[in-house]
Design an enzyme around this catalytic site. Structure first.
Site, PDB file in Angstrom:
ATOM      1  N   CYS A  10     -37.661  49.928   9.434  1.00  0.00           N
ATOM      2  CA  CYS A  10     -39.047  50.060   9.471  1.00  0.00           C
ATOM      3  C   CYS A  10     -40.161  49.812   8.247  1.00  0.00           C
ATOM      4  O   CYS A  10     -39.255  49.622   7.202  1.00  0.00           O
ATOM      5  CB  CYS A  10     -39.368  51.443  10.367  1.00  0.00           C
ATOM      6  SG  CYS A  10     -39.077  52.779   8.987  1.00  0.00           S
ATOM      7  N   CYS A  13     -38.781  52.061   5.585  1.00  0.00           N
ATOM      8  CA  CYS A  13     -37.642  51.744   4.911  1.00  0.00           C
ATOM      9  C   CYS A  13     -37.590  50.595   4.019  1.00  0.00           C
ATOM     10  O   CYS A  13     -37.137  50.354   2.819  1.00  0.00           O
ATOM     11  CB  CYS A  13     -36.510  51.167   6.066  1.00  0.00           C
ATOM     12  SG  CYS A  13     -36.389  52.613   7.183  1.00  0.00           S
TER      13      CYS A  13
END
Length: 81
Positions: A10, A13
């Site tokens: 994501c 991340c």
């Protein structure tokens, strides 16, 4: 030093990964940096919430995006050991 960024990929991340690279560059620290996106492997690492930063097999940050300054401090402490 082995650093793993655990998460599904994501935006949080990706931001965490970029900040880890920036912190290492600012410290001139050579580290083996990798991503862990497999949920089973993330669980094996002991990560309950992502994004997470795992340093040498120990979960250092979990469930939030750390700042570069926080990462630098953490990495300096680990490098001194």
């Amino acid at each position: 030093m082995k650093i793993q960024i655990a998460g599904p990929g994501c935006m949080n991340c990706k931001t965490t990964e970029q900040r880890v690279f920036n912190a290492c560059a600012e410290l001139n620290l050579a580290a083996d940096i990798s991503k862990v996106t497999d949920y089973n492997e993330i669980a094996r690492l002991g990560v309950l919430r992502t994004p997470a930063v795992v340093i040498d097999g120990e979960v250092a940050i979990m469930g939030r995006v750390p700042s570069v300054a926080e990462l630098k401090s953490l990495l300096e402490q680990r490098a001194a050991k």
